[in-house]
Scaffold this motif. Structure first.
Motif, short mmCIF file in Angstrom:
data_model
loop_
_atom_site.label_atom_id
_atom_site.label_comp_id
_atom_site.label_asym_id
_atom_site.label_seq_id
_atom_site.Cartn_x
_atom_site.Cartn_y
_atom_site.Cartn_z
N ILE A 68 0.84 -1.21 0.00
CA ILE A 68 0.00 0.00 0.00
C ILE A 68 0.87 1.25 0.00
O ILE A 68 0.61 2.22 -0.73
CB ILE A 68 -0.95 -0.02 1.22
CG1 ILE A 68 -2.00 -1.12 1.06
CG2 ILE A 68 -1.62 1.33 1.40
CD1 ILE A 68 -2.86 -1.32 2.30
N SER A 69 1.92 1.22 0.85
CA SER A 69 2.81 2.38 0.92
C SER A 69 3.50 2.63 -0.42
O SER A 69 3.59 3.78 -0.90
CB SER A 69 3.84 2.16 2.02
OG SER A 69 4.76 3.24 2.07
N ASP A 70 3.97 1.56 -1.05
CA ASP A 70 4.67 1.70 -2.33
C ASP A 70 3.72 2.21 -3.42
O ASP A 70 4.06 3.12 -4.21
CB ASP A 70 5.26 0.35 -2.73
CG ASP A 70 5.95 0.41 -4.07
OD1 ASP A 70 7.03 1.05 -4.17
OD2 ASP A 70 5.42 -0.20 -5.03
N LEU A 71 2.53 1.61 -3.45
CA LEU A 71 1.58 2.00 -4.50
C LEU A 71 1.09 3.43 -4.28
O LEU A 71 0.82 4.16 -5.26
CB LEU A 71 0.41 1.02 -4.53
CG LEU A 71 -0.50 1.09 -5.76
CD1 LEU A 71 0.31 0.93 -7.06
CD2 LEU A 71 -1.59 0.01 -5.68
N THR A 72 0.96 3.87 -3.04
CA THR A 72 0.56 5.25 -2.74
C THR A 72 1.61 6.23 -3.28
O THR A 72 1.27 7.27 -3.88
CB THR A 72 0.38 5.43 -1.23
OG1 THR A 72 -0.63 4.54 -0.76
CG2 THR A 72 -0.01 6.87 -0.90
N THR A 73 2.87 5.89 -3.08
CA THR A 73 3.94 6.75 -3.59
C THR A 73 3.89 6.84 -5.12
O THR A 73 4.02 7.92 -5.72
CB THR A 73 5.30 6.20 -3.14
OG1 THR A 73 5.34 6.17 -1.70
CG2 THR A 73 6.43 7.08 -3.66
N ALA A 75 1.26 6.38 -7.02
CA ALA A 75 0.06 7.12 -7.43
C ALA A 75 0.30 8.63 -7.32
O ALA A 75 -0.14 9.41 -8.18
CB ALA A 75 -1.13 6.71 -6.57
N GLN A 76 1.00 9.04 -6.26
CA GLN A 76 1.31 10.46 -6.11
C GLN A 76 2.23 10.95 -7.25
O GLN A 76 2.06 12.05 -7.79
CB GLN A 76 1.97 10.71 -4.76
CG GLN A 76 1.02 10.56 -3.57
CD GLN A 76 1.74 10.64 -2.24
OE1 GLN A 76 2.96 10.54 -2.18
NE2 GLN A 76 0.96 10.82 -1.18
N GLU A 77 3.18 10.14 -7.62
CA GLU A 77 4.07 10.49 -8.73
C GLU A 77 3.28 10.58 -10.05
O GLU A 77 3.55 11.45 -10.90
CB GLU A 77 5.19 9.47 -8.85
CG GLU A 77 6.18 9.52 -7.68
CD GLU A 77 7.23 8.45 -7.81
OE1 GLU A 77 7.16 7.64 -8.76
OE2 GLU A 77 8.16 8.41 -6.96
N ALA A 78 2.30 9.67 -10.23
CA ALA A 78 1.47 9.70 -11.45
C ALA A 78 0.65 10.98 -11.51
O ALA A 78 0.48 11.58 -12.59
CB ALA A 78 0.57 8.47 -11.48
N LEU A 79 0.09 11.41 -10.37
CA LEU A 79 -0.67 12.66 -10.34
C LEU A 79 0.23 13.85 -10.66
O LEU A 79 -0.19 14.78 -11.38
CB LEU A 79 -1.31 12.86 -8.96
CG LEU A 79 -2.51 11.95 -8.64
CD1 LEU A 79 -2.95 12.14 -7.19
CD2 LEU A 79 -3.67 12.26 -9.59
N ALA A 88 -5.77 6.89 -10.73
CA ALA A 88 -7.08 6.37 -10.37
C ALA A 88 -7.05 4.85 -10.26
O ALA A 88 -7.65 4.24 -9.35
CB ALA A 88 -8.12 6.81 -11.39
N GLU A 89 -6.36 4.22 -11.19
CA GLU A 89 -6.24 2.75 -11.14
C GLU A 89 -5.50 2.34 -9.86
O GLU A 89 -5.89 1.36 -9.19
CB GLU A 89 -5.49 2.27 -12.37
CG GLU A 89 -5.41 0.74 -12.46
CD GLU A 89 -4.72 0.27 -13.73
OE1 GLU A 89 -4.49 -0.94 -13.85
OE2 GLU A 89 -4.41 1.12 -14.59
N ALA A 90 -4.44 3.08 -9.54
CA ALA A 90 -3.70 2.77 -8.31
C ALA A 90 -4.58 2.99 -7.08
O ALA A 90 -4.51 2.24 -6.10
CB ALA A 90 -2.45 3.64 -8.24
N ALA A 91 -5.40 4.03 -7.13
CA ALA A 91 -6.28 4.32 -6.00
C ALA A 91 -7.27 3.18 -5.76
O ALA A 91 -7.56 2.81 -4.61
CB ALA A 91 -7.02 5.62 -6.23
N ARG A 92 -7.82 2.61 -6.87
CA ARG A 92 -8.74 1.48 -6.71
C ARG A 92 -8.02 0.28 -6.08
O ARG A 92 -8.56 -0.40 -5.21
CB ARG A 92 -9.34 1.12 -8.07
CG ARG A 92 -10.35 2.12 -8.59
CD ARG A 92 -11.11 1.57 -9.78
NE ARG A 92 -10.22 1.32 -10.93
CZ ARG A 92 -9.94 2.24 -11.86
NH1 ARG A 92 -10.47 3.46 -11.78
NH2 ARG A 92 -9.15 1.95 -12.88
N ALA A 93 -6.78 0.03 -6.52
CA ALA A 93 -6.01 -1.08 -5.95
C ALA A 93 -5.69 -0.83 -4.48
O ALA A 93 -5.76 -1.74 -3.63
CB ALA A 93 -4.72 -1.28 -6.76
#
Length: 226
Positions: A68-73, A75-79, A88-93
């Motif tokens: 979760i921590s890795d994917l959150t990071t 997702a922030q980079e993607a934004l 958005a895809e990362a947020a759903r995951a």
């Protein structure tokens, strides 16, 4: 009438059961200890399985938190790179993993409680078995003492027998000495025959001597030296 007979029969059965339990008390104690040790081993095996499951759950829980921590990071980079579709895809995951993390946290909490309760029960059971074994040692000592007492009763080595033996010894020791009795009888007969008064008168100088005296022996010794 039937109820009275049933009560008597039940009472007799209960007394018979008590006699059997008393006769085989040591064996029953040992059997109960073995059963308790078997239950304790089973509880320890269950505890080991729970701890193993707990550790596995902790690993999965920690791994999920890391994902979760890795994917959150990411997702922030993607934004930041204007890739909202990937964010958005990362947020759903992330939402799915957070829901799973909640379930795993609850499961882990329940496992922690089960491990804690079972560990406490095992510690209590272990102490009780130690107490049982100590009690069994004391029970064997008491049973040996009772066996010795029963053996003494069978062989007659009881308090009453000891007293009876002591009384018999006193009777034997307290009997009159037959030799002393003979001497006393001789003295009595001598007195009755007048011997005693004759001896006393002779010692006083009336008539001839009836027996040898120390003075006679001493005078004879002096005369033999002249």
């Amino acid at each position: 009438m039937f109820k009275t007979l049933a009560t008597l029969i039940n009472g007799q059965n209960a007394r018979a059961e008590d006699r059997v339990r008393d006769a085989f008390a040591i064996e029953l104690i040992d059997q109960k200890i073995r059963e308790s040790e078997g239950s304790l081993r089973a509880a320890k095996s269950t505890l080991a399985s729970l701890i193993q499951r707990q550790r596995a759950e902790e690993k999965q829980h920690n791994a999920l938190r890391a994902r979760i921590s890795d994917l959150t990071t990411r997702a922030q980079e993607a934004l930041e790179s204007d890739r909202e579709d990937m964010a958005a895809e990362a947020a759903r995951a992330i939402a799915t993993m957070e829901n799973e993390l909640t379930v795993r946290a609850e499961t882990l909490n329940r496992l922690d409680q089960k491990v804690l309760r079972l560990r406490s029960s095992i510690e209590t059971g272990h102490r009780r078995i130690i107490d049982l074994k100590q009690g069994a040692i004391q029970a064997r000592a008491v049973r040996r003492e009772q066996s010795i007492q029963m053996q003494m009763v069978k062989t007659g080595a009881t308090h009453g027998s000891v007293e009876e033996a002591e009384e018999l010894i006193q009777r034997v020791l307290g009997r009159d000495d037959p030799f002393e009795r003979t001497e006393i009888l001789a003295d009595i007969n001598h007195e009755l025959e007048g011997g005693t008064i004759t001896d006393r008168m002779a010692d006083a100088g009336f008539g001839g001597a009836t027996r040898s005296t120390a003075d006679d022996v001493l005078a004879r010794l002096k005369s033999s030296k002249k």
